[in-house]
Write a protein that holds these residues in place. Structure first.
Motif, PDB file in Angstrom:
ATOM      1  N   LEU A 262      -6.905 -13.205   4.437  1.00 22.92           N
ATOM      2  CA  LEU A 262      -7.317 -12.161   3.494  1.00 22.92           C
ATOM      3  C   LEU A 262      -7.308 -10.787   4.153  1.00 22.92           C
ATOM      4  O   LEU A 262      -6.856  -9.802   3.550  1.00 22.92           O
ATOM      5  CB  LEU A 262      -8.712 -12.470   2.939  1.00 22.92           C
ATOM      6  CG  LEU A 262      -8.825 -13.724   2.073  1.00 22.92           C
ATOM      7  CD1 LEU A 262     -10.255 -13.882   1.570  1.00 22.92           C
ATOM      8  CD2 LEU A 262      -7.859 -13.677   0.890  1.00 22.92           C
ATOM      9  N   ALA A 263      -7.776 -10.721   5.406  1.00 22.50           N
ATOM     10  CA  ALA A 263      -7.788  -9.443   6.114  1.00 22.50           C
ATOM     11  C   ALA A 263      -6.373  -8.930   6.327  1.00 22.50           C
ATOM     12  O   ALA A 263      -6.100  -7.726   6.196  1.00 22.50           O
ATOM     13  CB  ALA A 263      -8.511  -9.581   7.451  1.00 22.50           C
ATOM     14  N   ASP A 264      -5.445  -9.851   6.630  1.00 23.57           N
ATOM     15  CA  ASP A 264      -4.069  -9.416   6.849  1.00 23.57           C
ATOM     16  C   ASP A 264      -3.427  -8.960   5.546  1.00 23.57           C
ATOM     17  O   ASP A 264      -2.709  -7.957   5.521  1.00 23.57           O
ATOM     18  CB  ASP A 264      -3.252 -10.549   7.469  1.00 23.57           C
ATOM     19  CG  ASP A 264      -1.844 -10.092   7.807  1.00 23.57           C
ATOM     20  OD1 ASP A 264      -1.717  -9.129   8.597  1.00 23.57           O
ATOM     21  OD2 ASP A 264      -0.878 -10.650   7.265  1.00 23.57           O
ATOM     22  N   ILE A 265      -3.671  -9.664   4.454  1.00 23.82           N
ATOM     23  CA  ILE A 265      -3.135  -9.244   3.159  1.00 23.82           C
ATOM     24  C   ILE A 265      -3.637  -7.848   2.801  1.00 23.82           C
ATOM     25  O   ILE A 265      -2.880  -6.986   2.345  1.00 23.82           O
ATOM     26  CB  ILE A 265      -3.520 -10.256   2.063  1.00 23.82           C
ATOM     27  CG1 ILE A 265      -2.731 -11.556   2.267  1.00 23.82           C
ATOM     28  CG2 ILE A 265      -3.255  -9.696   0.669  1.00 23.82           C
ATOM     29  CD1 ILE A 265      -3.193 -12.693   1.407  1.00 23.82           C
ATOM     30  N   ASP A 266      -4.909  -7.601   3.050  1.00 20.24           N
ATOM     31  CA  ASP A 266      -5.482  -6.285   2.743  1.00 20.24           C
ATOM     32  C   ASP A 266      -4.861  -5.177   3.589  1.00 20.24           C
ATOM     33  O   ASP A 266      -4.910  -4.004   3.211  1.00 20.24           O
ATOM     34  CB  ASP A 266      -6.994  -6.304   2.979  1.00 20.24           C
ATOM     35  CG  ASP A 266      -7.741  -7.105   1.926  1.00 20.24           C
ATOM     36  OD1 ASP A 266      -7.158  -7.367   0.859  1.00 20.24           O
ATOM     37  OD2 ASP A 266      -8.898  -7.485   2.186  1.00 20.24           O
ATOM     38  N   ALA A 267      -4.251  -5.542   4.726  1.00 17.40           N
ATOM     39  CA  ALA A 267      -3.671  -4.533   5.616  1.00 17.40           C
ATOM     40  C   ALA A 267      -2.375  -3.947   5.073  1.00 17.40           C
ATOM     41  O   ALA A 267      -1.981  -2.842   5.468  1.00 17.40           O
ATOM     42  CB  ALA A 267      -3.431  -5.136   6.997  1.00 17.40           C
ATOM     43  N   PHE A 268      -1.691  -4.689   4.172  1.00 19.34           N
ATOM     44  CA  PHE A 268      -0.416  -4.164   3.667  1.00 19.34           C
ATOM     45  C   PHE A 268      -0.207  -4.299   2.167  1.00 19.34           C
ATOM     46  O   PHE A 268       0.756  -3.737   1.624  1.00 19.34           O
ATOM     47  CB  PHE A 268       0.763  -4.797   4.416  1.00 19.34           C
ATOM     48  CG  PHE A 268       0.948  -6.286   4.218  1.00 19.34           C
ATOM     49  CD1 PHE A 268       1.856  -6.769   3.294  1.00 19.34           C
ATOM     50  CD2 PHE A 268       0.235  -7.204   4.978  1.00 19.34           C
ATOM     51  CE1 PHE A 268       2.053  -8.125   3.120  1.00 19.34           C
ATOM     52  CE2 PHE A 268       0.429  -8.567   4.820  1.00 19.34           C
ATOM     53  CZ  PHE A 268       1.341  -9.039   3.889  1.00 19.34           C
TER      54      PHE A 268
ATOM     55  N   VAL B 138       6.613  -3.063   5.932  1.00 19.45           N
ATOM     56  CA  VAL B 138       5.859  -4.153   5.312  1.00 19.45           C
ATOM     57  C   VAL B 138       6.548  -5.496   5.556  1.00 19.45           C
ATOM     58  O   VAL B 138       5.899  -6.487   5.922  1.00 19.45           O
ATOM     59  CB  VAL B 138       5.676  -3.900   3.805  1.00 19.45           C
ATOM     60  CG1 VAL B 138       5.136  -5.139   3.110  1.00 19.45           C
ATOM     61  CG2 VAL B 138       4.740  -2.730   3.575  1.00 19.45           C
ATOM     62  N   GLN B 139       7.856  -5.543   5.368  1.00 18.87           N
ATOM     63  CA  GLN B 139       8.562  -6.814   5.520  1.00 18.87           C
ATOM     64  C   GLN B 139       8.516  -7.328   6.960  1.00 18.87           C
ATOM     65  O   GLN B 139       8.373  -8.535   7.180  1.00 18.87           O
ATOM     66  CB  GLN B 139      10.000  -6.674   5.022  1.00 18.87           C
ATOM     67  CG  GLN B 139      10.086  -6.542   3.501  1.00 18.87           C
ATOM     68  CD  GLN B 139      11.501  -6.356   3.005  1.00 18.87           C
ATOM     69  OE1 GLN B 139      12.376  -5.879   3.732  1.00 18.87           O
ATOM     70  NE2 GLN B 139      11.741  -6.713   1.755  1.00 18.87           N
TER      71      GLN B 139
ATOM     72  N   LEU C 251       0.854  -1.187   0.000  1.00 19.54           N
ATOM     73  CA  LEU C 251       0.000   0.000   0.000  1.00 19.54           C
ATOM     74  C   LEU C 251       0.893   1.241   0.000  1.00 19.54           C
ATOM     75  O   LEU C 251       1.977   1.243   0.589  1.00 19.54           O
ATOM     76  CB  LEU C 251      -0.909  -0.019   1.228  1.00 19.54           C
ATOM     77  CG  LEU C 251      -1.975  -1.118   1.244  1.00 19.54           C
ATOM     78  CD1 LEU C 251      -2.665  -1.182   2.600  1.00 19.54           C
ATOM     79  CD2 LEU C 251      -3.009  -0.894   0.136  1.00 19.54           C
ATOM     80  N   PRO C 252       0.457   2.306  -0.672  1.00 16.38           N
ATOM     81  CA  PRO C 252       1.364   3.444  -0.908  1.00 16.38           C
ATOM     82  C   PRO C 252       1.858   4.158   0.337  1.00 16.38           C
ATOM     83  O   PRO C 252       2.907   4.802   0.295  1.00 16.38           O
ATOM     84  CB  PRO C 252       0.531   4.375  -1.801  1.00 16.38           C
ATOM     85  CG  PRO C 252      -0.884   3.933  -1.636  1.00 16.38           C
ATOM     86  CD  PRO C 252      -0.838   2.479  -1.357  1.00 16.38           C
ATOM     87  N   HIS C 253       1.152   4.043   1.473  1.00 18.80           N
ATOM     88  CA  HIS C 253       1.579   4.769   2.676  1.00 18.80           C
ATOM     89  C   HIS C 253       2.563   3.972   3.529  1.00 18.80           C
ATOM     90  O   HIS C 253       3.039   4.470   4.557  1.00 18.80           O
ATOM     91  CB  HIS C 253       0.357   5.133   3.521  1.00 18.80           C
ATOM     92  CG  HIS C 253      -0.350   3.959   4.129  1.00 18.80           C
ATOM     93  ND1 HIS C 253      -1.191   3.139   3.397  1.00 18.80           N
ATOM     94  CD2 HIS C 253      -0.322   3.444   5.392  1.00 18.80           C
ATOM     95  CE1 HIS C 253      -1.667   2.183   4.190  1.00 18.80           C
ATOM     96  NE2 HIS C 253      -1.156   2.352   5.394  1.00 18.80           N
ATOM     97  N   LEU C 254       2.917   2.746   3.093  1.00 19.21           N
ATOM     98  CA  LEU C 254       3.805   1.892   3.885  1.00 19.21           C
ATOM     99  C   LEU C 254       5.174   1.772   3.219  1.00 19.21           C
ATOM    100  O   LEU C 254       5.268   1.581   2.002  1.00 19.21           O
ATOM    101  CB  LEU C 254       3.199   0.496   4.038  1.00 19.21           C
ATOM    102  CG  LEU C 254       1.858   0.418   4.779  1.00 19.21           C
ATOM    103  CD1 LEU C 254       1.301  -1.002   4.709  1.00 19.21           C
ATOM    104  CD2 LEU C 254       2.027   0.847   6.232  1.00 19.21           C
ATOM    105  N   ASP C 255       6.244   1.847   4.021  1.00 17.24           N
ATOM    106  CA  ASP C 255       7.581   1.667   3.467  1.00 17.24           C
ATOM    107  C   ASP C 255       7.960   0.191   3.510  1.00 17.24           C
ATOM    108  O   ASP C 255       7.345  -0.620   4.207  1.00 17.24           O
ATOM    109  CB  ASP C 255       8.607   2.507   4.237  1.00 17.24           C
ATOM    110  CG  ASP C 255       8.711   2.098   5.697  1.00 17.24           C
ATOM    111  OD1 ASP C 255       9.385   1.093   5.986  1.00 17.24           O
ATOM    112  OD2 ASP C 255       8.098   2.772   6.551  1.00 17.24           O
ATOM    113  N   ARG C 256       9.011  -0.152   2.759  1.00 20.98           N
ATOM    114  CA  ARG C 256       9.409  -1.552   2.597  1.00 20.98           C
ATOM    115  C   ARG C 256       9.725  -2.223   3.930  1.00 20.98           C
ATOM    116  O   ARG C 256       9.280  -3.338   4.198  1.00 20.98           O
ATOM    117  CB  ARG C 256      10.607  -1.664   1.656  1.00 20.98           C
ATOM    118  CG  ARG C 256      11.115  -3.094   1.513  1.00 20.98           C
ATOM    119  CD  ARG C 256      12.338  -3.172   0.626  1.00 20.98           C
ATOM    120  NE  ARG C 256      11.991  -3.000  -0.773  1.00 20.98           N
ATOM    121  CZ  ARG C 256      12.887  -3.043  -1.761  1.00 20.98           C
ATOM    122  NH1 ARG C 256      14.176  -3.200  -1.488  1.00 20.98           N
ATOM    123  NH2 ARG C 256      12.507  -2.906  -3.019  1.00 20.98           N
TER     124      ARG C 256
END
Length: 273
Positions: free
Chosen positions: A235-241, A155-156, A147-152
């Motif tokens: 699915l909910a977790d994938i949608d989070a990032f 996310v990792q 998602l555009p507001h998260l840095d690498r």
């Protein structure tokens, strides 16, 4: 182990079946030919079967509606230094130049992605699992974007701690025989390799996920009475990032053209990666 992953989109002058045949039988042989010159230990191609129900079902489940890839190539070295040293030789530089020239005849290089990565095994049995043409196993690869507001880095950390944790906790209910996360890392060489191919780095790229499964395993998982409880968590977790509108889910067969042991003495030393 360090690996270079190449998410490939074909030149649109070629049909997919034609491209995959040339990519395997012509281009793949160049990597075999120059394996010693480049110091590589493994070279693998994964070919997408986009119309297979396994692929279609997962794209639909994830909402992965990004542009398709026709396959993925993976090259492995014991360390980044081995590759760097190989390319510093005249023989290695010439080998990579010939490989690049051939790429440009069949691959849409500016719209493909080249990335170095480090493997984090999440579900990893002792026995080897191969998605060969003769088996019922498929190698599934999910190419996400953040998602555009998260840095690498954010996310990792989340991906391995939370999503990886969910996968380990519920591995008994998973359709996956094996599941890996490949976390993208940046090296100076990556920038030059991308520049030679007309690529630009994607700031929302953080890696990809790989899983080995079969239609039978997915059918078994679908009948699991806990599916309606567990699958929505993933699915909910994938949608989070992840921005699934830019992601793609590939499922197909893998071809191991070079498959040597990665490690031998002397082992890489701290700093060689």
């Amino acid at each position: 182990m360090i690996r270079m992953d190449y998410y490939v989109r074909r030149d649109r002058a070629l049909e997919q079946e034609e491209f995959q045949a040339i990519w395997l039988q012509q281009h793949g042989k160049l990597w075999v030919k120059y394996g010693d010159a480049l110091g590589l230990r493994r070279y693998t191609q994964v070919h997408d079967w986009p119309e297979h129900p396994l692929c279609e079902n997962w794209r639909k489940s994830y909402g992965a509606s990004g542009l398709a890839y026709d396959g993925m190539a993976t090259v492995c070295w014991p360390s980044y230094k081995v590759l760097e040293d190989a390319l510093a030789t005249a023989e290695g530089a010439q080998a990579m130049a010939e490989i690049l020239a051939d790429e440009k005849t069949i691959i849409d290089t500016p719209n493909s992605i080249l990335s170095f990565g480090i493997v984090h095994p999440v579900i990893n049995p002792r026995h080897k699992i191969v998605a060969s043409e003769e088996s019922n196993v498929f190698r599934c690869v999910y190419f996400p974007e953040a998602l555009p507001h998260l840095d690498r880095a954010t996310v990792q950390r989340h991906w391995i701690a939370v999503h990886g944790g969910l996968s380990q906790e519920h591995c008994a209910n998973s359709p996956h025989k094996r599941y890996l996360q490949v976390h993208a890392v940046e090296y100076p060489l990556a920038e030059s390799l991308r520049a030679e191919r007309g690529m630009t780095a994607n700031p929302r790229h953080f890696g990809h996920a790989e899983a080995w499964s079969s239609p039978m395993e997915f059918q078994h998982a679908a009948l699991n009475p806990r599916r309606e409880e567990i699958f929505p968590l993933f699915l909910a977790d994938i949608d989070a990032f992840c921005d699934n509108s830019r992601g793609y889910f590939l499922a197909g067969k893998e071809f191991h053209l070079v498959d040597d042991a990665v490690y031998a003495t002397p082992l890489p030393q701290p700093g060689d990666l």
